[in-house]
Write a protein that holds these residues in place. Structure first.
Motif, PDB file in Angstrom:
ATOM      1  N   VAL A 141      54.114  21.538  52.736  1.00  0.00           N
ATOM      2  CA  VAL A 141      55.435  22.061  52.380  1.00  0.00           C
ATOM      3  C   VAL A 141      56.090  22.719  53.584  1.00  0.00           C
ATOM      4  O   VAL A 141      57.249  22.468  53.933  1.00  0.00           O
ATOM      5  CB  VAL A 141      55.321  23.069  51.208  1.00  0.00           C
ATOM      6  CG1 VAL A 141      56.625  23.820  51.007  1.00  0.00           C
ATOM      7  CG2 VAL A 141      54.931  22.356  49.937  1.00  0.00           C
ATOM      8  N   MET A 142      55.297  23.550  54.279  1.00  0.00           N
ATOM      9  CA  MET A 142      55.842  24.263  55.425  1.00  0.00           C
ATOM     10  C   MET A 142      56.261  23.291  56.522  1.00  0.00           C
ATOM     11  O   MET A 142      57.335  23.428  57.121  1.00  0.00           O
ATOM     12  CB  MET A 142      54.771  25.220  55.943  1.00  0.00           C
ATOM     13  CG  MET A 142      55.313  26.216  56.911  1.00  0.00           C
ATOM     14  SD  MET A 142      54.109  27.466  57.220  1.00  0.00           S
ATOM     15  CE  MET A 142      54.483  27.781  58.915  1.00  0.00           C
TER      16      MET A 142
ATOM     17  N   ASN B  61      56.117  35.983  46.903  1.00  0.00           N
ATOM     18  CA  ASN B  61      56.186  37.353  46.376  1.00  0.00           C
ATOM     19  C   ASN B  61      57.269  37.473  45.316  1.00  0.00           C
ATOM     20  O   ASN B  61      57.086  38.086  44.276  1.00  0.00           O
ATOM     21  CB  ASN B  61      56.501  38.349  47.496  1.00  0.00           C
ATOM     22  CG  ASN B  61      55.301  38.607  48.367  1.00  0.00           C
ATOM     23  OD1 ASN B  61      54.216  38.125  48.076  1.00  0.00           O
ATOM     24  ND2 ASN B  61      55.506  39.329  49.443  1.00  0.00           N
ATOM     25  N   LYS B  62      58.402  36.885  45.590  1.00  0.00           N
ATOM     26  CA  LYS B  62      59.537  36.929  44.669  1.00  0.00           C
ATOM     27  C   LYS B  62      59.174  36.237  43.358  1.00  0.00           C
ATOM     28  O   LYS B  62      59.435  36.747  42.271  1.00  0.00           O
ATOM     29  CB  LYS B  62      60.727  36.223  45.334  1.00  0.00           C
ATOM     30  CG  LYS B  62      62.003  36.222  44.534  1.00  0.00           C
ATOM     31  CD  LYS B  62      62.805  37.464  44.820  1.00  0.00           C
ATOM     32  CE  LYS B  62      64.029  37.533  43.922  1.00  0.00           C
ATOM     33  NZ  LYS B  62      64.539  38.907  43.867  1.00  0.00           N
TER      34      LYS B  62
ATOM     35  N   PRO C 245      55.769  39.423  55.036  1.00  0.00           N
ATOM     36  CA  PRO C 245      56.913  38.587  55.445  1.00  0.00           C
ATOM     37  C   PRO C 245      57.769  39.221  56.532  1.00  0.00           C
ATOM     38  O   PRO C 245      58.097  38.548  57.523  1.00  0.00           O
ATOM     39  CB  PRO C 245      57.705  38.433  54.142  1.00  0.00           C
ATOM     40  CG  PRO C 245      56.718  38.613  53.071  1.00  0.00           C
ATOM     41  CD  PRO C 245      55.734  39.609  53.579  1.00  0.00           C
ATOM     42  N   ILE C 246      58.085  40.499  56.406  1.00  0.00           N
ATOM     43  CA  ILE C 246      58.952  41.127  57.402  1.00  0.00           C
ATOM     44  C   ILE C 246      58.219  41.237  58.749  1.00  0.00           C
ATOM     45  O   ILE C 246      58.820  41.074  59.823  1.00  0.00           O
ATOM     46  CB  ILE C 246      59.468  42.500  56.899  1.00  0.00           C
ATOM     47  CG1 ILE C 246      60.667  42.964  57.730  1.00  0.00           C
ATOM     48  CG2 ILE C 246      58.404  43.565  56.913  1.00  0.00           C
ATOM     49  CD1 ILE C 246      61.941  42.271  57.388  1.00  0.00           C
TER      50      ILE C 246
ATOM     51  N   CYS D 169      59.179  33.532  55.407  1.00  0.00           N
ATOM     52  CA  CYS D 169      60.050  33.257  54.258  1.00  0.00           C
ATOM     53  C   CYS D 169      59.266  32.677  53.088  1.00  0.00           C
ATOM     54  O   CYS D 169      59.540  33.008  51.934  1.00  0.00           O
ATOM     55  CB  CYS D 169      61.163  32.289  54.666  1.00  0.00           C
ATOM     56  SG  CYS D 169      62.303  33.048  55.808  1.00  0.00           S
ATOM     57  N   LEU D 170      58.282  31.815  53.392  1.00  0.00           N
ATOM     58  CA  LEU D 170      57.487  31.232  52.305  1.00  0.00           C
ATOM     59  C   LEU D 170      56.697  32.310  51.564  1.00  0.00           C
ATOM     60  O   LEU D 170      56.644  32.311  50.332  1.00  0.00           O
ATOM     61  CB  LEU D 170      56.509  30.191  52.857  1.00  0.00           C
ATOM     62  CG  LEU D 170      57.005  28.756  52.969  1.00  0.00           C
ATOM     63  CD1 LEU D 170      55.882  27.862  53.473  1.00  0.00           C
ATOM     64  CD2 LEU D 170      57.470  28.245  51.615  1.00  0.00           C
TER      65      LEU D 170
END
Lengths: 229, 205
Positions: free
Chosen positions: A143-144, A190-191, B180-181, A184-185
């Motif tokens: 995917v990445m 996390n989101k 991530p950051i 970002c992935l």
């Protein structure tokens, strides 16, 4: 734990790359092209499968004190086998993966699974675990790499993509793009997990964690600080 | 082998082919041990030390043992075992004879065994500099590259530990908190290193 759960654990819930954040070096390095990423994923899965089976078979033979050297020799043997096979039958991928192919030996995912799973589970469970983790690793890499190749180079698996080919963002295929897309992935995962703090798998104890020696193996401290390695 | 060429190898390894930021080797300690300046410094010095030592030992092994007996395929197994044994040995010797140094570097040594930067530098040196006819010139280049790579690692670690101290308290979006950051900051640091491209050719060219 059911057999099916053992298998699917590695794909989503304990995805080795995005959740456990292991094996970051090959993930960042070979994910510039979807084909390379797929090759790397399959090679690492083959090594993981072989080492998990052998280590699980020998789990009552290997003594506690010398287990790490034993695991490393086992893993290195399988890496050498995979190197030979790729050199003979898939030379393009062998060339493209270059130095990262022998470096599968020090991929934390493989030693981590040996330590956390294979040395205390049956051969069948270890096989399923290796397949699940391998698929999780390959899928994430793929995917990445697809994101980086499509937007960075305007191609996918060598197929040109009409509009993006003329407007590609080449920095995505270079080193900074690797860090950026990976960040970002993980943020997306996390989101998707609705901000639930992603918990590290402490099954393997601190030995599987590259930070172990510097924190003195204090598990509670790890959990409190949310050490991410 | 001129001094100039050796300097060019070292500077290239530090700035242009930086192991962490351009070649993605040794990312685990880069992300894991860079939270505190002191531990970042200790880890990096240990890495420089082990990289040099590993090259000192593995390069002759490849040249005199593996290549001359047609055992090239044993490279991976031999190198990882030699590095692991070497690190253990160094730890024992340090503990016995230089306890002060062991107290400050000792904790990082076991981590380094499975650090891909160390195995990576050994394999890259053998790939790039080995010359079947002569031993000396390649050996010096390999050592220079090992030293430069280690210093590059040190620089990346120290820069990044400073950056992390600042992003720790920043108000990032919830999904971006933590790893991530950190990775996105690493991306920006990596872009900064692009600025060095071409510098070396202009100095030494």
């Amino acid at each position: 734990m059911g057999k099916l759960q053992t298998l699917t654990n590695g794909i989503i819930k304990e995805n080795p790359v995005l959740v456990l954040v292991l094996g970051t070096c090959p993930t960042l390095a070979v994910s510039t092209q979807a084909s390379n990423a797929f090759g790397m994923g399959v090679a690492a899965t083959a090594v993981l499968l072989g080492s998990n089976i052998v280590i699980s078979l020998l789990r009552n033979v290997i003594s506690e004190k010398v287990r790490i050297p034993c695991y490393i020799v086992t893993i290195a043997t399988f890496v050498t086998l995979v190197q030979m096979v790729l050199n003979a039958y898939a030379y393009d991928i062998y060339k493209a993966l270059g130095i990262y192919l022998p470096l599968i030996v020090v991929n934390c995912i493989i030693l981590g699974r040996a330590e956390a799973f294979a040395n205390k589970h049956s051969v069948l469970d270890s096989t399923l675990d290796a397949i699940g983790m391998g698929i999780g690793f390959t899928l994430t890499l793929f995917v990445m790499a697809s994101i980086r190749e499509i937007f960075g180079n305007g191609t996918w698996y060598g197929i040109e993509i009409p509009v993006l080919k003329d407007n590609h963002i080449s920095i995505l295929t270079m080193a900074p793009g690797g860090f950026f897309v990976f960040g970002c992935l993980i943020a997306a995962v996390n989101k998707w997990a609705r901000h639930k703090p992603v918990k590290r798998d402490f099954d393997g104890g601190c030995e599987t964690c590259p930070m172990a020696a510097s924190c003195g193996g204090d598990k509670a401290q790890c959990e409190k600080e949310g050490v991410q390695v | 082998m001129s001094v100039k060429a050796i300097f060019a190898i070292i500077l290239t390894a530090v700035f242009i082919n930086n192991y962490v930021l351009q070649q993605f080797l040794g990312i685990c300690p880069f992300l894991g041990v860079s939270k505190k300046f002191d531990s970042a410094l200790g880890m990096s010095i240990a890495v420089i030390f082990v990289m040099l030592l590993a090259t000192v030992v593995t390069y002759p092994i490849q040249h005199f043992v593996l290549d001359q007996n047609g055992l090239g395929y044993m490279q991976t197994i031999v190198f990882i075992l030699v590095i692991a044994a070497l690190v253990q040995l160094v730890e024992i010797v340090l503990k016995k004879h230089i306890p002060g140094l062991h107290a400050s570097l000792g904790v990082y040594l076991p981590l380094i065994t499975t650090n891909c930067a160390v195995l990576g530098v050994c394999i890259a040196n053998v790939d790039n500099y080995i010359d079947a006819a002569t031993f000396g010139a390649g050996y010096v280049q390999a050592l220079a590259n090992a030293f430069g790579s280690g210093v590059g690692f040190l620089m990346a670690m120290l820069l990044f530990s400073g950056i992390r101290a600042r992003i720790e308290d920043n108000d990032a979006p919830p999904a971006f908190k933590g790893m991530p950051i950190t990775l996105i900051s690493a991306a920006i640091l990596s872009v900064a290193f692009f600025g060095f491209a071409g510098v070396i050719e202009n100095i030494f060219g």
